[in-house]
Motif scaffolding. Structure first.
Motif, mmCIF file in Angstrom:
data_model
loop_
_atom_site.group_PDB
_atom_site.id
_atom_site.type_symbol
_atom_site.label_atom_id
_atom_site.label_comp_id
_atom_site.label_asym_id
_atom_site.label_seq_id
_atom_site.Cartn_x
_atom_site.Cartn_y
_atom_site.Cartn_z
ATOM 1 N N ALA A 167 13.046 21.707 2.111
ATOM 2 C CA ALA A 167 13.000 21.551 3.569
ATOM 3 C C ALA A 167 14.071 20.550 4.000
ATOM 4 O O ALA A 167 14.396 19.618 3.260
ATOM 5 C CB ALA A 167 11.624 21.042 3.990
ATOM 6 N N ALA A 168 14.612 20.772 5.176
ATOM 7 C CA ALA A 168 15.634 19.862 5.700
ATOM 8 C C ALA A 168 15.022 18.488 5.913
ATOM 9 O O ALA A 168 13.908 18.358 6.414
ATOM 10 C CB ALA A 168 16.183 20.410 7.019
ATOM 11 N N GLY A 169 15.768 17.462 5.546
ATOM 12 C CA GLY A 169 15.282 16.101 5.735
ATOM 13 C C GLY A 169 14.274 15.649 4.695
ATOM 14 O O GLY A 169 13.664 14.588 4.837
ATOM 15 N N ASP A 170 14.073 16.436 3.648
ATOM 16 C CA ASP A 170 13.120 16.061 2.611
ATOM 17 C C ASP A 170 13.887 15.532 1.404
ATOM 18 O O ASP A 170 14.682 16.251 0.800
ATOM 19 C CB ASP A 170 12.272 17.282 2.208
ATOM 20 N N PHE A 171 13.646 14.292 1.067
ATOM 21 C CA PHE A 171 14.322 13.674 -0.074
ATOM 22 C C PHE A 171 13.254 13.073 -0.970
ATOM 23 O O PHE A 171 12.892 11.899 -0.818
ATOM 24 C CB PHE A 171 15.320 12.608 0.396
ATOM 25 N N PRO A 172 12.701 13.834 -1.907
ATOM 26 C CA PRO A 172 11.558 13.373 -2.707
ATOM 27 C C PRO A 172 11.822 12.085 -3.484
ATOM 28 O O PRO A 172 10.959 11.208 -3.532
ATOM 29 C CB PRO A 172 11.310 14.545 -3.666
ATOM 30 N N TYR A 220 23.731 18.849 -6.043
ATOM 31 C CA TYR A 220 22.381 18.371 -6.322
ATOM 32 C C TYR A 220 21.721 19.199 -7.428
ATOM 33 O O TYR A 220 20.817 18.737 -8.111
ATOM 34 C CB TYR A 220 21.508 18.428 -5.063
ATOM 35 N N GLU A 221 22.189 20.447 -7.577
ATOM 36 C CA GLU A 221 21.615 21.314 -8.614
ATOM 37 C C GLU A 221 22.188 20.998 -9.993
ATOM 38 O O GLU A 221 21.705 21.490 -11.008
ATOM 39 C CB GLU A 221 21.900 22.790 -8.282
ATOM 40 N N GLU A 222 23.250 20.188 -10.031
ATOM 41 C CA GLU A 222 23.898 19.899 -11.313
ATOM 42 C C GLU A 222 23.265 18.684 -11.999
ATOM 43 O O GLU A 222 23.631 18.335 -13.114
ATOM 44 C CB GLU A 222 25.392 19.625 -11.079
ATOM 45 N N LYS A 248 17.014 16.202 -3.455
ATOM 46 C CA LYS A 248 16.958 16.844 -2.132
ATOM 47 C C LYS A 248 15.920 17.957 -2.193
ATOM 48 O O LYS A 248 15.964 18.801 -3.093
ATOM 49 C CB LYS A 248 18.336 17.409 -1.812
ATOM 50 N N GLY A 249 15.006 17.944 -1.251
ATOM 51 C CA GLY A 249 13.971 18.972 -1.242
ATOM 52 C C GLY A 249 14.464 20.252 -0.583
ATOM 53 O O GLY A 249 15.590 20.339 -0.102
#
Lengths: 201, 156
Positions: free
Chosen positions: A127-132, A100-102, A124-125
């Protein structure tokens, strides 16, 4: 009553009236046809080439999503200071621990509120479960009365992905689009000249 | 040499148009340079919603028949492996187009419609988008309407 007549022209001078008429017509043409300051949030990038594609003048309610490799994945040649390329001329990139960082995903998220500037959105945010990114798409599809966004079930995503994005990264974006419930996706590309005619059917 | 006694004739020439022409030309040049007339981009329109996960556990609607799938595996180098010969890669995307066109012709001869068949591209993790897009394009050119991608990883 005074007699009015056309002003006499000096011999050898040019009548500029038709010139002004033509130039004014050209100005009106360019003002109507040219798009100045209208941004869809499309980032400058190299798109893949395809032969068949639709020139869609009006894409309808859609969000232009740019998918690029994060610059930190570039491998710089220390001798030349330029990005390293493999034998096929393709830019080499390093893999990070978290795919996700790429990725760098940008979109003009506030366009539905009348504002326009492409912003980076995380898939992906922290916090767990956070998908902006998914949240943004869901908000557009289901609407948000507080922000004045009306529901748009037929909303489409126009995906503009950099040509050297690897599929393992692109599918992360596609998965989020699917999870958000977007039904229509348009893939942007540039036209390629056909080198041979299609076989007769 | 100025002639004495010559009658000075003054012509009524009206307003001076030169500044107007100058301003108008500047505006015209500005619009020509600042405006944009399209980026040359075009779009491959997908008619298959992306499925983040399989349909297992979800009962299909009554009367629904699954579409016939034409799976094309795509290697890391962008080489396509067609269902007719899964071991041998196809050298050029035009060959992919030709095979898909022949497949579509067979389906039509069997009485199937475009809604009964689906092309699924199954890339490898390292397959680049520049290799996938022409294959997607080839499927659309072969008159397939349903063209989708298979996920390699497990979605959340």
């Amino acid at each position: 009553m005074a007699k009015h007549s056309m002003p006499e022209m000096k011999e050898g001078s040019v009548n500029v009236t038709p010139l002004i008429d033509v130039v004014m017509c050209l100005i009106i043409f360019f003002m109507l046809v040219a798009k100045i300051g209208v941004s869809t949030g499309a980032a400058k990038m190299e798109l893949p080439e395809t032969i068949l594609g639709k020139k869609i003048e009006d894409l309808g309610p859609n969000l232009v999503v740019n998918v690029l490799n994060d610059p930190q994945t570039l491998i710089i040649d220390p001798t030349t200071g330029q990005p390293k390329k493999n034998e096929r001329g393709q830019t080499q990139r390093r893999r990070l621990g978290d795919p996700y960082e790429e990725l760098m995903v940008t979109a003009m998220v506030d366009q539905f509120q009348g504002k326009g500037e492409a912003k980076q959105i995380k898939l992906k945010g922290v916090a767990a479960g956070d998908f902006p990114f998914r949240r943004v798409l869901e908000e557009v599809i289901k609407g948000n009365p507080k922000k004045g966004i009306k529901p748009n079930p037929d909303f489409a995503v126009t995906l503009r992905a950099e040509r050297d994005i690897e599929y393992r990264l692109l599918q992360l974006v596609l998965a989020e689009i699917a999870q958000a419930g977007v039904k229509n996706v348009n893939y942007a590309s540039v036209g390629k000249k056909m080198v041979e005619a299609a076989p007769a059917q | 040499m100025k002639m004495k006694g010559a009658k000075q004739v003054h012509y009524e020439s009206g307003p001076n148009m030169t500044p107007l022409v100058d301003v108008v030309m500047v505006i015209l040049i500005f619009l020509m340079l600042a405006g944009s007339f399209g980026s040359g981009e075009h779009y491959m329109v997908s008619s298959v919603p992306i499925h983040a996960s399989g349909g297992g556990g979800v009962p299909p609607p009554p009367g629904w028949t699954p579409p016939v799938l034409v799976e094309i595996r795509v290697g890391t180098d962008g080489q396509a492996f067609m269902p007719s010969n899964p071991q041998k890669p196809v050298a050029h995307v035009d060959q992919v187009y030709k095979e898909l066109s022949d497949t579509m012709a067979k389906f039509r001869a069997d009485g199937k419609t475009v809604k009964d068949v689906e092309v699924v591209l199954r890339p490898s993790d390292g397959t680049r988008w520049e290799a996938l897009a022409p294959l997607y394009d080839a499927a659309l050119r072969a008159k397939f309407e349903k063209v989708g991608f298979a996920m390699t990883g497990s979605p959340r």
